[in-house]
Design an enzyme around this catalytic site. Structure first.
Site, PDB file in Angstrom:
ATOM      1  N   GLU A 126       0.822  -1.210   0.000  1.00 20.03           N
ATOM      2  CA  GLU A 126       0.000   0.000   0.000  1.00 20.03           C
ATOM      3  C   GLU A 126       0.856   1.259   0.000  1.00 20.03           C
ATOM      4  O   GLU A 126       0.517   2.255  -0.645  1.00 20.03           O
ATOM      5  CB  GLU A 126      -0.940   0.005   1.209  1.00 20.03           C
ATOM      6  CG  GLU A 126      -2.059  -1.029   1.152  1.00 20.03           C
ATOM      7  CD  GLU A 126      -2.992  -0.803  -0.030  1.00 20.03           C
ATOM      8  OE1 GLU A 126      -3.061   0.333  -0.540  1.00 20.03           O
ATOM      9  OE2 GLU A 126      -3.652  -1.763  -0.450  1.00 20.03           O
ATOM     10  N   TYR A 208      -6.053   5.931   5.497  1.00 15.12           N
ATOM     11  CA  TYR A 208      -6.214   4.988   4.395  1.00 15.12           C
ATOM     12  C   TYR A 208      -5.382   3.722   4.606  1.00 15.12           C
ATOM     13  O   TYR A 208      -5.900   2.601   4.527  1.00 15.12           O
ATOM     14  CB  TYR A 208      -5.821   5.639   3.066  1.00 15.12           C
ATOM     15  CG  TYR A 208      -5.605   4.623   1.973  1.00 15.12           C
ATOM     16  CD1 TYR A 208      -6.690   4.031   1.350  1.00 15.12           C
ATOM     17  CD2 TYR A 208      -4.320   4.216   1.611  1.00 15.12           C
ATOM     18  CE1 TYR A 208      -6.507   3.061   0.376  1.00 15.12           C
ATOM     19  CE2 TYR A 208      -4.122   3.256   0.640  1.00 15.12           C
ATOM     20  CZ  TYR A 208      -5.220   2.679   0.019  1.00 15.12           C
ATOM     21  OH  TYR A 208      -5.038   1.713  -0.936  1.00 15.12           O
ATOM     22  N   ASP A 226      -9.357   5.674  -1.372  1.00 12.16           N
ATOM     23  CA  ASP A 226      -8.269   6.223  -2.179  1.00 12.16           C
ATOM     24  C   ASP A 226      -8.879   6.859  -3.422  1.00 12.16           C
ATOM     25  O   ASP A 226     -10.101   7.009  -3.522  1.00 12.16           O
ATOM     26  CB  ASP A 226      -7.244   5.145  -2.528  1.00 12.16           C
ATOM     27  CG  ASP A 226      -7.805   4.094  -3.490  1.00 12.16           C
ATOM     28  OD1 ASP A 226      -9.034   4.098  -3.741  1.00 12.16           O
ATOM     29  OD2 ASP A 226      -7.013   3.278  -4.008  1.00 12.16           O
ATOM     30  N   CYS A 280     -14.013   1.267 -13.721  1.00 11.76           N
ATOM     31  CA  CYS A 280     -14.499   2.643 -13.553  1.00 11.76           C
ATOM     32  C   CYS A 280     -13.324   3.611 -13.633  1.00 11.76           C
ATOM     33  O   CYS A 280     -13.026   4.346 -12.695  1.00 11.76           O
ATOM     34  CB  CYS A 280     -15.234   2.769 -12.214  1.00 11.76           C
ATOM     35  SG  CYS A 280     -16.197   4.279 -12.045  1.00 11.76           S
ATOM     36  N   CYS A 287     -18.580   0.976 -18.616  1.00 10.93           N
ATOM     37  CA  CYS A 287     -19.849   0.885 -17.900  1.00 10.93           C
ATOM     38  C   CYS A 287     -20.613  -0.395 -18.242  1.00 10.93           C
ATOM     39  O   CYS A 287     -21.357  -0.936 -17.410  1.00 10.93           O
ATOM     40  CB  CYS A 287     -20.714   2.101 -18.201  1.00 10.93           C
ATOM     41  SG  CYS A 287     -19.973   3.668 -17.659  1.00 10.93           S
TER      42      CYS A 287
END
Length: 502
Positions: A126, A208, A226, A280, A287
């Site tokens: 991360e 986060y 995020d 996305c 979509c």
């Protein structure tokens, strides 16, 4: 007919009766609460009750006025988790065994070490993934975990080793915080905290990263937000507010908290991030293949109004104008007294200077550099470089008592972009012939050389240098190859270039 005594006592009896009823009701509610808390699904119930209290409708403006209904939350969780199970990318930090649900205490104890390793792996990944593409991170992550497979191994490393391993990823403060955090945890018992609130007490771990570690490794039902999650939620709810506004950021966290699955929090969080990264996307969202498109308000609006696009969400914030800085970089190559007779130049050394421990690229090594006020002429840049060499490194390039200038040439310039700085670097090569050996220069400075060192060309090529320093070195190497073909002996080259002395 009521007596005076009756009239006085009856209200008291009525009040006492009402008080008894209220106390009975409260007792029943308390008993119900005890029963609910003792249920096997205590964790899920408490999480859902907590999320209901965080209903975003209470404080959000019209641009983000609707939270998910219970039915939508249920359907979204199912759709996201099913999609994630079938479509998630195989990444090295996802290869650890999933955390135990805690139903079997013996199994939990056996898996504790594995969970700790998973938490460490999630932490490393991360931190690396912040501001860096996944494909770039994979190789760095694998090398890192091979060298320091556990938090205990990392705590025994040096900051210089960590910086070298991190070289090329940028944002080097991330590496320093990761290293300092590992040392802190090992010093305090060696166990990575399991709760997000405790993880945030570790240097460099914010909300986060804490949420990612706690949910993915330890199954704590906490959200993560995020850039990918912001984009997914902004489109699902058609949020038109500035996504960087502090109030809007808080609302994103509340919406994300609604979606957290209490039984698979880590997978749900990763599904949102994965959806934002692969489906996305910022400019070309797919979509038609989105598992939650039926809940997407942005998509619905775009179908009703052709002037609106899904990519209009989230709104684009105003970019902060980059600061323009200028720097004169001098690649100083030192030749010992015996080098002129050695055509291989095996004794040549390059000077590296350590940057300050605070600020941009803190504690990293670079070639001697002097800040400039702006676009300047070559003579002004050399004046700044001479001042730096003399006052910081005690090397007087103009004095012939300790050295002679063999070569001094401007080799090029380039622009290096940081997140907030546009840095233009002017690069020159300065080759000095020392009257003594290179080692003599080091020994003459004693302890003053702690902030600079000399390395040979082979070591320089294999060192973990920052991207900008590597560009500087490559520019010098190209200049040498172009200006001095390999068939020309070093001894002859030095004689023909003395005329370039300034």
């Amino acid at each position: 007919m009521p007596t005076t005594l009756d009239r006085a006592v009856n209200p008291l009896l009525s009040s006492a009766s009402q008080l008894f009823v209220k106390m009975s009701q409260r007792n029943n509610m308390a008993k119900a609460t005890v029963i609910r808390v003792s249920n096997r699904k205590r964790k899920q119930t408490l999480v859902e009750e907590h999320l209901q209290l965080q209903d975003i409708e209470d404080s959000a403006p019209s641009s983000c006025s609707s939270s998910f209904t219970k039915d939508e939350i249920h359907k979204l969780r199912l759709a996201l988790l099913e999609w994630y199970d079938n479509n998630h990318r195989d990444l090295p930090w996802r290869t650890f065994k999933n955390a135990s649900n805690g139903d079997d205490e013996e199994e939990e104890e056996e898996d504790d070490e594995e969970v700790q390793r998973r938490a460490y792996g999630v932490w490393v990944s991360e931190v690396m993934l912040q501001q860096t593409r996944v494909q770039t991170v994979i190789a760095y992550y694998n090398r890192w975990m091979k060298k320091w497979p556990t938090i205990h191994h990392l705590a025994q490393a040096s900051l210089e080793e960590v910086n070298e391993m991190w070289a090329g990823l940028g944002y080097y403060r991330r590496a320093r915080f990761l290293f300092e955090g590992a040392k802190k945890i090992v010093a305090e018992g060696g166990r990575i905290p399991k709760m997000a609130s405790m993880l945030q007490k570790i240097p460099g771990i914010g909300e986060y990263t804490a949420g990612a570690i706690a949910s993915i490794a330890f199954n704590e039902a906490v959200p993560v937000v995020d850039g990918n999650v912001v984009r997914v939620i902004a489109r699902l709810r058609a949020v038109s507010a500035n996504p960087k506004d502090s109030a809007t950021v808080k609302r994103f966290w509340k919406v994300a908290a609604q979606l957290v699955d209490p039984l698979r929090p880590g997978d749900l969080n990763q599904s949102l991030m994965e959806l934002g990264a692969t489906v996305c996307m910022p400019l070309n969202p797919s979509c038609s293949s989105c598992p939650v498109s039926e809940f997407c308000k942005a998509l619905s609006i775009s179908k009703e109004d052709t002037s609106v696009a899904v990519t209009d969400y989230p709104v684009k914030g105003t970019k902060v104008k980059q600061r323009c800085d200028f720097s004169a970089v001098c690649v100083v190559e030192l030749l010992g007294a015996d080098t002129m007779s050695d055509e291989k130049q095996s004794t040549s050394k390059f000077i590296l200077v350590k940057r300050p421990d605070e600020g941009l690229l803190a504690g990293l090594w670079e070639f001697p550099s002097a800040s400039l006020d702006g676009e300047t002429a070559s003579s002004a840049r050399r004046e700044a470089t001479n001042y730096f060499l003399k006052n910081v490194l005690k090397i007087d390039a103009r004095s012939k008592r300790t050295c002679n200038i063999v070569l001094r040439e401007d080799v090029g310039e380039f622009v290096h972009i940081f997140s907030h700085i546009r840095l233009k670097l002017y690069v020159e090569l300065l080759v000095l012939q020392l009257k003594g050996k290179v080692e003599d220069l080091l020994s003459s400075h004693g302890n003053e050389t702690t902030n600079w060192k000399c390395v040979d060309g082979n070591s320089l090529s294999s060192m973990g240098l920052t991207t900008s320093v590597r560009k500087v070195y490559n520019l010098v190497q190209k200049f040498k190859q172009k200006s001095f073909p390999s068939h020309v002996p070093a001894k002859k080259r030095s004689r023909t270039t003395r005329r370039n002395i300034v």
